[in-house]
Scaffold this motif. Structure first.
Motif, PDB file in Angstrom:
ATOM      1  N   LEU A 162     -21.499  13.876  -6.409  1.00 52.60           N
ATOM      2  CA  LEU A 162     -21.447  15.260  -5.381  1.00 52.60           C
ATOM      3  C   LEU A 162     -20.491  15.776  -4.630  1.00 52.60           C
ATOM      4  N   VAL A 163     -19.612  14.689  -4.002  1.00 51.76           N
ATOM      5  CA  VAL A 163     -17.830  14.485  -3.785  1.00 51.76           C
ATOM      6  C   VAL A 163     -17.419  15.339  -4.780  1.00 51.76           C
ATOM      7  N   ASP A 164     -17.445  14.763  -5.852  1.00 53.86           N
ATOM      8  CA  ASP A 164     -15.923  15.443  -6.068  1.00 53.86           C
ATOM      9  C   ASP A 164     -16.628  16.723  -7.090  1.00 53.86           C
ATOM     10  N   ARG A 398     -27.150  16.162   6.931  1.00 54.75           N
ATOM     11  CA  ARG A 398     -26.202  16.929   7.656  1.00 54.75           C
ATOM     12  C   ARG A 398     -25.357  17.710   6.508  1.00 54.75           C
ATOM     13  N   ALA A 399     -24.612  17.539   5.631  1.00 57.23           N
ATOM     14  CA  ALA A 399     -24.493  18.326   4.279  1.00 57.23           C
ATOM     15  C   ALA A 399     -25.142  19.020   4.050  1.00 57.23           C
ATOM     16  N   ALA A 426     -19.464  14.200   6.153  1.00 59.22           N
ATOM     17  CA  ALA A 426     -20.776  13.931   5.554  1.00 59.22           C
ATOM     18  C   ALA A 426     -21.642  12.873   4.476  1.00 59.22           C
ATOM     19  N   LEU A 427     -20.990  13.093   3.643  1.00 61.01           N
ATOM     20  CA  LEU A 427     -21.523  12.886   2.447  1.00 61.01           C
ATOM     21  C   LEU A 427     -20.800  11.404   2.091  1.00 61.01           C
ATOM     22  N   SER A 428     -18.695  10.912   2.883  1.00 66.98           N
ATOM     23  CA  SER A 428     -18.863  10.178   2.425  1.00 66.98           C
ATOM     24  C   SER A 428     -18.357   9.211   3.682  1.00 66.98           C
ATOM     25  N   GLU A 429     -19.731   9.108   4.735  1.00 67.38           N
ATOM     26  CA  GLU A 429     -20.237   8.570   5.289  1.00 67.38           C
ATOM     27  C   GLU A 429     -21.193   7.571   4.397  1.00 67.38           C
ATOM     28  N   ILE A 430     -21.452   8.019   3.628  1.00 61.79           N
ATOM     29  CA  ILE A 430     -22.397   7.257   2.887  1.00 61.79           C
ATOM     30  C   ILE A 430     -21.818   5.825   2.121  1.00 61.79           C
ATOM     31  N   THR A 431     -21.110   6.212   1.713  1.00 64.11           N
ATOM     32  CA  THR A 431     -20.342   5.108   0.971  1.00 64.11           C
ATOM     33  C   THR A 431     -18.769   4.630   1.054  1.00 64.11           C
ATOM     34  N   GLY A 432     -18.670   5.401   2.910  1.00 63.62           N
ATOM     35  CA  GLY A 432     -17.605   4.492   3.623  1.00 63.62           C
ATOM     36  C   GLY A 432     -16.446   4.944   3.468  1.00 63.62           C
ATOM     37  N   SER A 433     -16.493   5.765   2.231  1.00 67.47           N
ATOM     38  CA  SER A 433     -15.220   6.733   2.560  1.00 67.47           C
ATOM     39  C   SER A 433     -15.014   7.021   4.131  1.00 67.47           C
ATOM     40  N   PHE A 434     -15.279   8.224   4.725  1.00 68.21           N
ATOM     41  CA  PHE A 434     -15.582   8.319   5.570  1.00 68.21           C
ATOM     42  C   PHE A 434     -16.390   7.912   6.450  1.00 68.21           C
TER      43      PHE A 434
END
Length: 451
Positions: A162-164, A398-399, A426-434
């Protein structure tokens, strides 16, 4: 990674407290080979090969004997050097070995610190790290399989995809900011709105799967309420499949809450039997009734029990009036073995969900379990379900909101670009990238020591 740490060796007993045939001490940190040699009297372990040896105290006397395993960085769970001591699982000998590790320069690990280091060294992302704890805490086989899928990266892979796709769309949108006089035409030709709608559809699929995974992880708390002697304790026993609550014909037998955990279709359910609700002068019974209402306030669902031989009256109406409006409920018309009614679905007051059953014979109990699963929106775990947490669902929600806003402002390119950026964050919070550092601290502090 934003969260810094001092790479000193850490150690902990990795096996459960108490006596056991084998006990394991885990050590992680830089340059552990000298420590391994000091523990073994100068022996040099081969990487990833078990070494049978004595574990020595400072004066050279043996503390224990067993296996030593050495995993040099970066090919280890944490990405650092890792040494595991597998000795005899007595509490005293484990504490002696742990003290020796501290004497050699390690410090005691904090809860979750080994997994945190794996995350910081890019061996796991945050969703995978959380799944380590979920796998340990899994309350059912289905939940354990879902946690393992998350640990192997199934959930993270969906989020990364999704992020990509979001990044690809953001690159397209932000490129048009350099050519404001042509931006709308450019976005239309590139089908930016079509790409956005595809992203929204993909996000909804991930959200649906994650919601099922969250149900598997969290389960639900179900409270049984009703007047005295309507069969709450009998139903508790029927659901649990065991005599966990005392059952008598005397009204008011249950004075306090009784809790039992069951698993229905892989979903953990925390069932709470409560005191019968009525006016009483008995001090102990009144305390039990107050605890009933406290349990109701924290419940995910409530079963309102009624004797099927009677028509719900003022007492039941009083119970319903006090139930929180947000709380889902199912009416249970119990004792059909005495009323002669058939088991199955029925209609409660005001068209509410209802089931006719006999807690004594268990006729209709399976229909009640199905209604509870339906109540929380559980459609069944297939091979694609991975475990998820409430924070994951919140980030996905939120995304989705940001993508919805983006769809409404796509012709205002700067606003469109900003909403896409917020959705990605918001999505990057899930994997810890943000992810904020304080959130990471909270997440890992809930792990057990040794993980």
């Amino acid at each position: 990674m934003s969260l810094a740490y001092t790479p000193v060796p850490i150690c902990a007993i990795a096996t459960a407290p108490g006596r056991g045939g084998v006990g394991v001490i885990r050590i992680s940190g830089p340059g552990l080979l000298p420590m391994a040699q000091a523990l073994t009297g100068g022996k040099t372990p081969r990487p990833r090969h078990a070494l049978f040896t004595d574990f020595l105290a400072a004066d050279g006397s043996p503390i224990d004997n067993g296996l030593l395993l050495y995993f040099p960085a970066p090919h280890s769970f944490t990405g650092e050097d890792v040494v595991e001591l597998q000795g005899h699982g007595g509490p005293v000998v484990m504490k002696m070995l742990l003290a020796r590790c501290v004497e050699l320069g390690a410090r005691l690990a904090e809860p979750g610190e080994f997994t945190k280091r794996a995350f910081l060294n890019d061996k796991l992302d945050l969703a995978q790290a959380e799944s380590v704890a979920d796998l340990i805490d899994a309350a059912s086989e289905t939940a354990a399989r879902g946690a393992l899928k998350s640990l192997k990266g199934a959930f993270s892979g969906e989020i990364h995809h999704l992020v990509d796709d979001l990044i690809t769309l953001r690159m397209l949108v932000e490129a048009t900011l350099d050519f404001p006089e042509e931006d709308i035409d450019f976005l239309e030709k590139a089908d930016a709105v079509g790409q956005l709608h595809a992203l929204q559809a993909q996000l909804r699929r991930v959200q649906a799967t994650a919601r099922q995974g969250a149900i598997l992880r969290e389960g639900m708390t179900v409270v049984l309420v009703g007047e005295p002697n309507v069969g709450k304790s009998s139903l508790m026993n029927a659901l649990a499949g065991d005599e966990v609550a005392i059952v008598t014909d005397i009204a008011g037998t249950t004075r306090d809450t009784v809790r039992e955990e069951i698993v229905v279709e892989g979903v953990p359910m925390h069932i709470i039997d409560t005191a019968g609700l009525r006016d009483t002068d008995d001090v102990v019974e009144r305390i039990g009734i107050e605890r009933t209402w406290q349990a109701v306030e924290k419940a995910d669902a409530v079963l309102v029990l009624v004797d099927s031989r009677t028509t719900p009256g003022a007492a039941v109406e009083a119970i319903l009036a006090r139930l929180p409006a947000r709380l889902p409920r199912v009416f249970v018309f119990n004792k059909i073995d005495l009323s002669g009614q058939s088991p199955g679905l029925a209609e409660g007051p005001g068209g509410a969900r209802a089931v006719r059953l006999s807690a004594r014979t268990q006729a209709g109990v399976s229909e009640l379990k199905a209604q509870l699963l339906e109540l929380i929106g559980y459609t069944g775990a297939d091979e694609g379900v991975y475990l998820a947490r409430e924070r994951h669902l919140d980030a996905i929600r939120r995304a989705g909101q940001h993508l919805e806003t983006a769809a409404g402002v796509w012709q205002q390119v700067e606003l469109f670009a900003e909403e896409l950026r917020l959705a990605q964050n918001a999505l990057s919070e899930i994997t810890g990238s943000f992810t904020p550092d304080d959130l990471l601290g909270v997440i890992f502090s809930r792990f057990c020591i040794g993980k």
